[in-house]
Design a protein around this motif. Structure first.
Motif, PDB file in Angstrom:
ATOM      1  N   ALA A  90      35.946  32.797  39.773  1.00 40.76           N
ATOM      2  CA  ALA A  90      35.509  31.116  39.715  1.00 40.76           C
ATOM      3  C   ALA A  90      34.308  31.213  40.138  1.00 40.76           C
ATOM      4  N   ALA A  91      33.597  32.059  41.081  1.00 43.31           N
ATOM      5  CA  ALA A  91      32.061  31.608  42.243  1.00 43.31           C
ATOM      6  C   ALA A  91      31.616  32.180  40.772  1.00 43.31           C
ATOM      7  N   ALA A  92      31.156  32.330  39.676  1.00 41.01           N
ATOM      8  CA  ALA A  92      30.896  32.538  38.528  1.00 41.01           C
ATOM      9  C   ALA A  92      30.562  30.912  37.412  1.00 41.01           C
ATOM     10  N   THR A 120      39.163  27.613  39.234  1.00 40.40           N
ATOM     11  CA  THR A 120      39.663  27.257  40.600  1.00 40.40           C
ATOM     12  C   THR A 120      40.855  28.514  41.285  1.00 40.40           C
ATOM     13  N   VAL A 121      41.575  29.289  41.979  1.00 37.58           N
ATOM     14  CA  VAL A 121      41.723  30.358  42.475  1.00 37.58           C
ATOM     15  C   VAL A 121      43.208  29.526  43.345  1.00 37.58           C
ATOM     16  N   ARG A 122      44.326  30.180  42.822  1.00 37.56           N
ATOM     17  CA  ARG A 122      45.865  28.899  44.530  1.00 37.56           C
ATOM     18  C   ARG A 122      45.866  31.033  44.412  1.00 37.56           C
ATOM     19  N   HIS A 123      46.185  31.541  45.891  1.00 34.34           N
ATOM     20  CA  HIS A 123      46.331  32.881  45.887  1.00 34.34           C
ATOM     21  C   HIS A 123      47.826  32.294  46.755  1.00 34.34           C
ATOM     22  N   ASP A 157      47.086  45.354  42.334  1.00 36.10           N
ATOM     23  CA  ASP A 157      46.071  45.799  41.632  1.00 36.10           C
ATOM     24  C   ASP A 157      44.632  45.453  42.009  1.00 36.10           C
ATOM     25  N   GLY A 158      44.537  44.249  42.536  1.00 33.45           N
ATOM     26  CA  GLY A 158      43.154  43.493  42.814  1.00 33.45           C
ATOM     27  C   GLY A 158      42.625  41.642  41.886  1.00 33.45           C
ATOM     28  N   THR A 159      43.247  41.610  40.982  1.00 34.63           N
ATOM     29  CA  THR A 159      43.999  40.912  40.032  1.00 34.63           C
ATOM     30  C   THR A 159      43.303  38.979  41.239  1.00 34.63           C
ATOM     31  N   GLY A 160      43.904  38.924  42.315  1.00 33.72           N
ATOM     32  CA  GLY A 160      43.040  38.219  43.319  1.00 33.72           C
ATOM     33  C   GLY A 160      41.797  38.081  43.597  1.00 33.72           C
ATOM     34  N   GLU A 161      41.268  39.091  43.867  1.00 39.00           N
ATOM     35  CA  GLU A 161      39.889  39.377  44.680  1.00 39.00           C
ATOM     36  C   GLU A 161      39.289  39.166  43.070  1.00 39.00           C
ATOM     37  N   LEU A 162      39.078  39.772  42.109  1.00 37.45           N
ATOM     38  CA  LEU A 162      38.984  39.155  41.176  1.00 37.45           C
ATOM     39  C   LEU A 162      38.556  38.293  40.047  1.00 37.45           C
ATOM     40  N   ALA A 163      39.866  37.558  40.375  1.00 36.08           N
ATOM     41  CA  ALA A 163      39.320  35.700  40.250  1.00 36.08           C
ATOM     42  C   ALA A 163      38.512  35.084  41.039  1.00 36.08           C
ATOM     43  N   ASP A 164      38.664  35.879  42.441  1.00 34.23           N
ATOM     44  CA  ASP A 164      37.610  34.743  43.048  1.00 34.23           C
ATOM     45  C   ASP A 164      36.135  34.393  42.381  1.00 34.23           C
ATOM     46  N   ARG A 165      35.912  36.285  42.229  1.00 30.11           N
ATOM     47  CA  ARG A 165      35.060  36.321  41.674  1.00 30.11           C
ATOM     48  C   ARG A 165      34.569  35.615  40.493  1.00 30.11           C
TER      49      ARG A 165
END
Length: 245
Positions: free
Chosen positions: A52-54, A59-62, A42-50
């Protein structure tokens, strides 16, 4: 001083994750957050990256796929130890665990308790928006686990926890096979057997408002089967210790 890392496993939590992280960092601003995403479709990983960038605290671990809650936490434990944190926190992404109670949990950890559990079933704890059947099942499962395993914790299945990394390094986590519902029971038993000081803080647990529960009857049945086996094994070991040699 405590240096703590909050571990948030995710799988399809795109609606609830940003709300939970905002509440968590508002409650404990000095906290760091590690999101462990199991390739959510559902895009949770991409949201987490955004996120983390902000915010440098995030931080994110995929991870390559849906590998399970226990495996995610074991990954998080290893990273927390490697990065020099004194404590790691387990908290669900769905908002069922109140971040506002984390400060009280961390105070007990700072006082020396090696495992602090956010407890639904101790005096002062409660659940909201649960059907009676689910509450009876959870209370009964926890009582059964306490009696079978001899561990004095009111909420052995709770997923809201603070562990000291010193305790985690004393445990033989490589031999831990539990990955689902009984992961928390297994970790509680191992902590108790390692001589850890364990305390509980009452929380009000709310059922998830977004997404779908990942609990099923088969997961609970597997946990009860394992608890029964562990309990019988512990009783047998106690009897053997009493026999003359």
């Amino acid at each position: 001083m405590i240096k703590a890392l909050a571990l948030i496993p995710t799988y399809d939590e795109v609606e609830s994750l940003p709300v939970l992280v905002d509440r968590l960092l508002a409650a404990v601003p000095e906290l760091d957050v590690l999101i462990l995403d199991d390739a959510s479709p559902d895009g949770t990983g991409e949201l987490a990256d955004r996120m983390a960038a902000a915010d440098p605290r995030i931080t994110v671990r995929h991870r390559p796929g849906k590998l399970g809650l226990g495996a995610a936490y074991l990954d998080g434990f290893a990273l927390g130890i490697e990065r020099g944190y004194t404590h790691v926190i387990e908290i669900d992404a769905d908002g069922s665990h109140p971040p506002e109670r984390l400060r009280a949990m961390l105070e007990l950890a700072e006082a020396g308790d090696e495992l602090v559990i956010g407890s639904r079933w101790m005096p002062g704890g409660s659940v909201v928006d649960w059907p009676m059947r689910r509450e009876v099942l959870s209370r009964g499962a926890n009582l059964y686990a306490r009696l079978m395993l001899g561990v004095p914790a009111h909420d052995m299945t709770a997923g809201y926890r603070v562990y000291s990394t010193e305790l985690l390094q004393r445990l033989d986590l490589e031999s831990l096979e539990s990955r689902g519902y009984c992961f928390q029971i297994d970790m509680t038993v191992r902590s108790h057997d390692a001589g850890a000081s364990i305390s509980e803080v009452p929380i009000q647990f709310r059922d998830r408002e977004a997404g779908e529960s990942k609990m099923s009857g088969s997961i609970i049945g597997e946990a009860l089967t394992k608890v029964t086996g562990w309990g019988i094994g512990r009783r047998a070991a106690q009897l053997r210790a009493l026999l003359p040699r």
